[in-house]
Design an enzyme around this catalytic site. Sequence first.
Site, mmCIF file in Angstrom:
data_model
loop_
_atom_site.group_PDB
_atom_site.id
_atom_site.type_symbol
_atom_site.label_atom_id
_atom_site.label_comp_id
_atom_site.label_asym_id
_atom_site.label_seq_id
_atom_site.Cartn_x
_atom_site.Cartn_y
_atom_site.Cartn_z
ATOM 1 N N GLU A 91 31.048 -23.521 7.429
ATOM 2 C CA GLU A 91 31.155 -24.961 7.692
ATOM 3 C C GLU A 91 32.043 -25.097 8.909
ATOM 4 O O GLU A 91 33.218 -24.762 8.864
ATOM 5 C CB GLU A 91 31.770 -25.647 6.468
ATOM 6 N N CYS B 229 37.329 -32.643 6.969
ATOM 7 C CA CYS B 229 36.103 -32.264 7.683
ATOM 8 C C CYS B 229 35.089 -33.395 7.623
ATOM 9 O O CYS B 229 34.131 -33.411 8.387
ATOM 10 C CB CYS B 229 35.515 -30.972 7.132
#
Lengths: 515, 515
Positions: free
Chosen positions: A248, A285
């Site tokens: 990620e 995030c």
Amino acid sequence: MATTEVPVWSVDPRTGKPREQVAVEATAADVDAAVRAAAQAAPSLADRDARSRLLRACADALEAARDELVEAADAETALGPARLGGELSRTTYQLREFADVVDEGAFLDVVIDHADPDAGPVPRPDLRRYKVPLGVVAVFAASNFPLAFSVPGGDTASALAAGCPVVVKAHPDHPATSELVAATLRGAAESVGLPAGVLGLVHGRQAGVDLVDHPLVSAAGFTGSIPGGRALFDAAAARPRPIPFHGELGSLNPVIVTEAAATERAEEIGTGLAGSFTLGVGQFCTKPGLVLAPEGDCGDRLLKALTGAASEAGGGVMLDSRMREAFVAGVRQRAALPGVEAPVEPGGADGHRVRPGFLTVPAAHLTEDSHELLLEECFGPVTVIARYRDTGEVSALLALLPGNLTATVHLGSAEAEGPGAAVLAELTPLAGRILVNGWPTGVAVAPAQHHGGPYPATTSTSTSVGATAVERWLRPVAYQGAPEALLPPELRDGNPLGLPRRVDGRLEPGMNRSQ
Amino acid sequence: MATTEVPVWSVDPRTGKPREQVAVEATAADVDAAVRAAAQAAPSLADRDARSRLLRACADALEAARDELVEAADAETALGPARLGGELSRTTYQLREFADVVDEGAFLDVVIDHADPDAGPVPRPDLRRYKVPLGVVAVFAASNFPLAFSVPGGDTASALAAGCPVVVKAHPDHPATSELVAATLRGAAESVGLPAGVLGLVHGRQAGVDLVDHPLVSAAGFTGSIPGGRALFDAAAARPRPIPFHGELGSLNPVIVTEAAATERAEEIGTGLAGSFTLGVGQFCTKPGLVLAPEGDCGDRLLKALTGAASEAGGGVMLDSRMREAFVAGVRQRAALPGVEAPVEPGGADGHRVRPGFLTVPAAHLTEDSHELLLEECFGPVTVIARYRDTGEVSALLALLPGNLTATVHLGSAEAEGPGAAVLAELTPLAGRILVNGWPTGVAVAPAQHHGGPYPATTSTSTSVGATAVERWLRPVAYQGAPEALLPPELRDGNPLGLPRRVDGRLEPGMNRSQ
């Protein structure tokens, strides 16, 4: 050959001062030893009941060490005891959820096709398929969630659930917490009769490279930056035997506010946005980094509410000084672009703190090459409000965006009854999670969760949160013509384990042991 | 700039003579046009009913062109009308199976979690997840199955089932068949109201490279050699936006014959092995390339039966002269190694034919570096019999093997009642399909099938045969807080499409429309 030990220090981000030396960086030999210990522990994880017991024991042990863990994490991350206490609860919940996933066994994807001598176009043999663990998994811990996306986080929990031992590459922003958690988890393993080697921990950048290159490592999970993640992804792909790399990397998390939504709820949206982009000092995030808001009165009202809320939002200390410098410089570069204004100026504050703020720019500017920096994630408490004149500008901008973890739309009440479906269809190619009238920060641990998205959000089509995260660490294997006595119990006709499965094409829900 | 057209010829492998020019190699502009046409056709595949109709129409159209297709394929591949007729039946069966997969909808992996304000550790939003198509898929056709693993094969069928348009890079060994099939499939698409662009076809090696590099290509499927597949895998990983590359590259397909099995069934096993390794002139990706047979009387009996059957097996024409030369050279190199004998010598025969045969070697030699060539696949009608003295030699050899599509064990009747489980456990890490008392050639199209295995068998954990092949071309997307009216019908509470799904943790089998 003499080796010079490289010390690993825990640093207080509130002062920038070293707190204590907690470890040394792992040498190639150290990495090799950790991976070999993990590989040796793999057979002990073949038993699903052992995995389930392990995950629950890990949750219990972390809970028992709650005060110590929160204190250690706060000292290194400055995220505060309240947030870290919540994060610990999330972490233990997640470990127990994966224990339920293991118990239920749907992730094994059991499929049984009995032999059929009359099948067309040719007779069919007896075939039975399920999934087996890939082997040792390397986990690269994130900086921003020292528990939930670090040593005891979703990557570790899902890998152990799959039956894969783990070696974690610690994040340098919280080495003491990492050591404490690793000791806790290794103790939990031993408490249920498993070898401590099911979880290893190494420190140091080179150790991470050595880990992803190690022949006995079979897959990797990563949460972090685009450059760091891409370098490791490339290394994983370049191995003689390439391995899956589930990374990620980065996400802008665009938000669209329709004119109808702004007209109806400008103040609520402006305030909600301020809460979302400043949460955790903007170090999520899923932080909304680009907001498309209409020109005109309704958009002005939204900005006014946002200005008020953002001005009142407290600043904070970022995870480390390098991030703080990147944030300050990133904001400065963006603010200097033509047409960009800063109604509430984000940047450095007193001592090691930063103050939140936001930038505005006409949406039309963002389709110009000169402004492409505004389409890159800027880690920290800042967001960019792009004011659009019409939906054509929105569509033109969406077409330029890279992949995202999330995409959000705020709709008016009439749009929510049907017309908004067109916006959802336009956002779906952009992200792995599409939100309506909500904020992307906060990622629920739930079976339907998907925390991933088109590159660079993630390097694969997988998720790192939610039950299906376990799929990353498995591969299918089919047995053909194997007598019942030789089959693993998961594949036997009588279904002794009560697993959900597909038999001769028909789905059977199983005993649903987790319910 | 003037472009020189590079002609694409159909060649008769029985004579090595060109038959006809069927096309020209695709330029970069041609590839771009094919990919853009495919991308434009993508929205038409969003409707699952349209996909199901398309797949059935493709099967019907291929069936209607049966005689013409078999003749065209035989002229270019020399595989013979009987084999090619069977292959066509397999291909149409597979297309219809994927239509059933589409109709049932289990592959959508629908998961619904209703909002739960009382959930721990934090309130849970409404989250609904399913899978959406990735986009344009590049398919690299195999040489050895001009139908079932080529233009209309499993990669194409599964990609269309997933909702992804396809651009096929034709294999140069059967360009006329590829053109004919592509025209047939494009016609089938138009017959059900879909654009012909759902399937494109390009020729030429550079076209393949351009295809995998094209920004609008979102995934690739490949069946072929290790060097070719690895080069494309590397290119897919090196793109600015890396894409999944599902490649099937090469496999040795080891077979173990236990002493008990040889004692009980030496003749049956020897004869069966001859049938398997010579099938299709040894040009199966699942050809058993290494057989571990015991020393001693029982093994001698097996070899005697194998010698008889292999001597009687007819030779054949390989797919092209390059493969024939590689086979002849590969056999010669292997036969020259110390300790290697050739009881039935494989190699070149009259005209363009080859003759089948096998090599023997003491198993102990295979663990030496000097003999590692014997652990590499040799395409064509040859297998290597490694004679072992004890199970220690078997285990030592298995530990050296690279990943495989299949691994097989022949067991004695007492072993099949329990003790053989240990061998299955030893073989499971080596392959994606484990067979007992069977032969790996012949890959049933069935839900439980897995045609894939550890690298280099495949470059991912996926399968290219069977219902789950569709998973390669999908990615999950979750909707959070979306009002019912905006949700796709697949995710609505009332389940209007009767899909199998998981709701609030509980599995519901759905209407099983394919049953």
